[in-house]
Motif scaffolding. Structure first.
Motif, PDB file in Angstrom:
ATOM      1  N   UNK A  84      28.532  39.042  58.081  1.00 12.80           N
ATOM      2  CA  UNK A  84      27.132  39.150  58.497  1.00 12.80           C
ATOM      3  C   UNK A  84      26.457  37.775  58.496  1.00 12.80           C
ATOM      4  N   UNK A  85      26.724  36.998  57.467  1.00 12.98           N
ATOM      5  CA  UNK A  85      26.075  35.688  57.366  1.00 12.98           C
ATOM      6  C   UNK A  85      26.483  34.773  58.515  1.00 12.98           C
ATOM      7  N   UNK A  86      27.699  34.939  59.008  1.00 13.47           N
ATOM      8  CA  UNK A  86      28.110  34.142  60.166  1.00 13.47           C
ATOM      9  C   UNK A  86      27.236  34.458  61.369  1.00 13.47           C
ATOM     10  N   UNK A  87      26.910  35.738  61.541  1.00 14.63           N
ATOM     11  CA  UNK A  87      26.000  36.141  62.620  1.00 14.63           C
ATOM     12  C   UNK A  87      24.615  35.562  62.379  1.00 14.63           C
ATOM     13  N   UNK A  88      24.122  35.710  61.139  1.00 11.89           N
ATOM     14  CA  UNK A  88      22.770  35.250  60.824  1.00 11.89           C
ATOM     15  C   UNK A  88      22.652  33.736  60.989  1.00 11.89           C
ATOM     16  N   UNK A  89      23.653  33.014  60.500  1.00  7.00           N
ATOM     17  CA  UNK A  89      23.608  31.548  60.560  1.00  7.00           C
ATOM     18  C   UNK A  89      23.705  31.032  61.996  1.00  7.00           C
ATOM     19  N   UNK A  90      24.436  31.747  62.821  1.00  7.48           N
ATOM     20  CA  UNK A  90      24.508  31.351  64.236  1.00  7.48           C
ATOM     21  C   UNK A  90      23.143  31.505  64.900  1.00  7.48           C
ATOM     22  N   UNK A  91      22.449  32.572  64.559  1.00  3.69           N
ATOM     23  CA  UNK A  91      21.132  32.823  65.154  1.00  3.69           C
ATOM     24  C   UNK A  91      20.064  31.927  64.554  1.00  3.69           C
ATOM     25  N   UNK A  92      20.188  31.623  63.258  1.00  8.40           N
ATOM     26  CA  UNK A  92      19.191  30.795  62.562  1.00  8.40           C
ATOM     27  C   UNK A  92      19.933  29.696  61.808  1.00  8.40           C
ATOM     28  N   UNK A  93      20.296  28.604  62.499  1.00  9.70           N
ATOM     29  CA  UNK A  93      21.085  27.551  61.850  1.00  9.70           C
ATOM     30  C   UNK A  93      20.262  26.621  60.963  1.00  9.70           C
ATOM     31  N   UNK A  94      18.929  26.646  61.089  1.00 10.00           N
ATOM     32  CA  UNK A  94      18.075  25.738  60.328  1.00 10.00           C
ATOM     33  C   UNK A  94      18.038  26.124  58.844  1.00 10.00           C
ATOM     34  N   UNK A  95      17.598  25.188  58.040  1.00  9.90           N
ATOM     35  CA  UNK A  95      17.413  25.451  56.610  1.00  9.90           C
ATOM     36  C   UNK A  95      16.321  26.512  56.452  1.00  9.90           C
ATOM     37  N   UNK A  96      16.583  27.431  55.547  1.00  5.85           N
ATOM     38  CA  UNK A  96      15.616  28.484  55.228  1.00  5.85           C
ATOM     39  C   UNK A  96      15.167  28.297  53.779  1.00  5.85           C
ATOM     40  N   UNK A  97      13.862  28.267  53.559  1.00  3.97           N
ATOM     41  CA  UNK A  97      13.322  28.052  52.219  1.00  3.97           C
ATOM     42  C   UNK A  97      13.005  29.357  51.498  1.00  3.97           C
ATOM     43  N   UNK A  98      12.694  30.393  52.244  1.00  4.65           N
ATOM     44  CA  UNK A  98      12.352  31.671  51.616  1.00  4.65           C
ATOM     45  C   UNK A  98      12.742  32.815  52.534  1.00  4.65           C
ATOM     46  N   UNK A  99      13.304  33.853  51.949  1.00  6.58           N
ATOM     47  CA  UNK A  99      13.648  35.070  52.673  1.00  6.58           C
ATOM     48  C   UNK A  99      12.723  36.176  52.183  1.00  6.58           C
ATOM     49  N   UNK A 100      12.001  36.786  53.109  1.00  6.57           N
ATOM     50  CA  UNK A 100      11.067  37.860  52.776  1.00  6.57           C
ATOM     51  C   UNK A 100      11.690  39.193  53.168  1.00  6.57           C
ATOM     52  N   UNK A 101      11.650  40.143  52.248  1.00  5.81           N
ATOM     53  CA  UNK A 101      12.274  41.430  52.516  1.00  5.81           C
ATOM     54  C   UNK A 101      11.621  42.518  51.671  1.00  5.81           C
ATOM     55  N   UNK A 102      11.740  43.762  52.134  1.00  6.81           N
ATOM     56  CA  UNK A 102      11.333  44.922  51.343  1.00  6.81           C
ATOM     57  C   UNK A 102      12.545  45.703  50.876  1.00  6.81           C
ATOM     58  N   UNK A 103      13.731  45.186  51.158  1.00  5.77           N
ATOM     59  CA  UNK A 103      14.969  45.899  50.881  1.00  5.77           C
ATOM     60  C   UNK A 103      15.647  45.367  49.617  1.00  5.77           C
ATOM     61  N   UNK A 104      16.512  46.191  49.044  1.00  4.18           N
ATOM     62  CA  UNK A 104      17.201  45.800  47.809  1.00  4.18           C
ATOM     63  C   UNK A 104      18.179  44.654  48.036  1.00  4.18           C
ATOM     64  N   UNK A 105      18.620  44.488  49.278  1.00  9.49           N
ATOM     65  CA  UNK A 105      19.579  43.409  49.549  1.00  9.49           C
ATOM     66  C   UNK A 105      18.890  42.056  49.705  1.00  9.49           C
ATOM     67  N   UNK A 106      17.576  42.024  49.593  1.00  9.32           N
ATOM     68  CA  UNK A 106      16.840  40.787  49.832  1.00  9.32           C
ATOM     69  C   UNK A 106      17.231  39.658  48.891  1.00  9.32           C
ATOM     70  N   UNK A 107      17.488  39.982  47.621  1.00  6.92           N
ATOM     71  CA  UNK A 107      17.843  38.940  46.653  1.00  6.92           C
ATOM     72  C   UNK A 107      19.167  38.281  47.022  1.00  6.92           C
ATOM     73  N   UNK A 108      20.173  39.100  47.381  1.00 13.47           N
ATOM     74  CA  UNK A 108      21.475  38.547  47.764  1.00 13.47           C
ATOM     75  C   UNK A 108      21.364  37.767  49.077  1.00 13.47           C
ATOM     76  N   UNK A 109      20.551  38.252  49.996  1.00 16.33           N
ATOM     77  CA  UNK A 109      20.356  37.548  51.261  1.00 16.33           C
ATOM     78  C   UNK A 109      19.751  36.177  51.009  1.00 16.33           C
TER      79      UNK A 109
END
Length: 356
Positions: A84-109
């Protein structure tokens, strides 16, 4: 409250609802720039391009990108996460400082992006809605949907027929019938026929030049009919965006092609309009007295027009119900057809299942 440079919101948004938009707005308020990554699987019914377009419209100051992701969902499997991360990184290759989520997987993401995880309303207290609930019951969740999503989901019913066969009366009666059901249905919209308004303007313009001119002196040109069709489609779209789960249209862009035949003797050469309507109700001329209201002169053409509408509706595979008999009978037939359409629901496929 801490602010971040580049924030990320990731989700399927299938379809997007008020909870998703609250998440995006919260993230946008806390970031200098925000990327929303819309992920879709091929098993899903709503196109990725549509979901991206809807999010861009609702959040014009946010960067929205899309990615197809058909990898099975298993938040406990590190290898699946890597895929999954390979897909995500291809779509968003830039540095990410914060991930916002309402889901339980948000911390691992967040950990995998090397970013801080920010949890927003995990209990859905602000907006008690979910994508699963919307897919299961769009009507019950209608107030949680933004205009472009409502426009895509609204059932569009077209009433069409020859001159003086009760199309306007029927479309208006249907809108009134569903408004009386209360709740979200009170917003049911009726879309007036733009062609009639256009005709009124043409006659008025002619009379400014020649007072006393009659309808039989009005002349149409072929290039006016695509304009009428576009205006009709724009009115329909506006009504679908603002109304209830059903909208009633007094004619549509498709019907304009037959009206072109009636006045100019042939179909106008134009690209076909995208077909977003779901049901066509054809009003029969039999048993309906012809009323000359100053913009009609085709009583003798009504059988031909009814036949042409019937032929074209069948040729193009449009779902059609013919309305015959007195008004009360026609209305009952129309309501039964519309109820059947609504009762079929939206057939929104489930997303890829998540392994638990």
């Amino acid at each position: 409250m801490r602010r971040y440079g580049h924030g990320l919101v990731l989700g399927k948004f299938y379809p997007p609802h008020a909870g998703h938009h609250h998440l995006v707005r919260t993230a946008a308020d806390r970031c200098e720039r925000l990327t929303v990554l819309v992920c879709a699987a091929t098993v899903e019914s709503i196109r990725l391009a549509d979901r991206v377009a809807w999010m861009r419209e609702v959040h014009p100051g946010v960067r929205v990108v899309g990615a197809m992701d058909d990898i099975p969902v298993d938040v406990s499997d590190s290898g699946v996460w890597d895929a999954h991360m390979a897909v995500f990184r291809t779509a968003v290759p830039e540095r990410v400082d914060a991930v916002f989520s309402s889901e339980t997987y948000g911390e691992e993401l967040g950990r995998r992006f090397g970013a801080e995880s920010v949890c927003v309303d995990p209990d859905r207290g602000v907006f008690p809605v979910s994508g699963t609930a919307v897919r299961k019951d769009p009507v019950g969740c209608w107030d949680f949907l933004e205009p472009p999503v409502r426009a895509a989901l609204a059932h569009r019913v077209v009433v069409l027929g020859a001159e003086s066969t009760g199309t306007t009366t029927m479309a208006w009666a249907l809108a009134e019938h569903y408004r009386r059901r209360g709740g979200v249905w009170t917003r049911t919209r009726y879309v007036a026929e733009y062609g009639r308004e256009f005709s009124e303007h043409k006659l008025a313009a002619l009379r400014r030049l020649r007072p006393g001119a009659g309808w039989d002196e009005v002349e149409f040109t072929s290039d006016e009919f695509p304009l009428i069709a576009r205006r009709q489609a724009e009115r329909e779209e506006a009504a679908a965006r603002a109304g209830s789960p059903v909208v009633f249209c007094d004619t549509d862009a498709f019907a304009t092609t037959v009206w072109h035949e009636r006045y100019l003797g042939g179909r106008y050469p134009a690209a076909p309009e995208p077909c977003r309507q779901h049901l066509w109700l054809l009003t029969d001329h039999e048993g309906v007295a012809f009323e000359d209201d100053g913009l009609r002169d085709g009583e003798h053409l009504r059988p031909w027009m009814t036949g042409r509408f019937r032929e074209e509706l069948a040729r193009t595979g449009r779902r059609t119900v013919e309305l015959t008999g007195p008004h009360e009978q026609r209305l009952a037939t129309a309501v039964a057809a519309v109820d059947a359409l609504i009762g079929e629901g939206w057939d929104l496929a489930d997303p890829l299942p998540e392994k638990r």
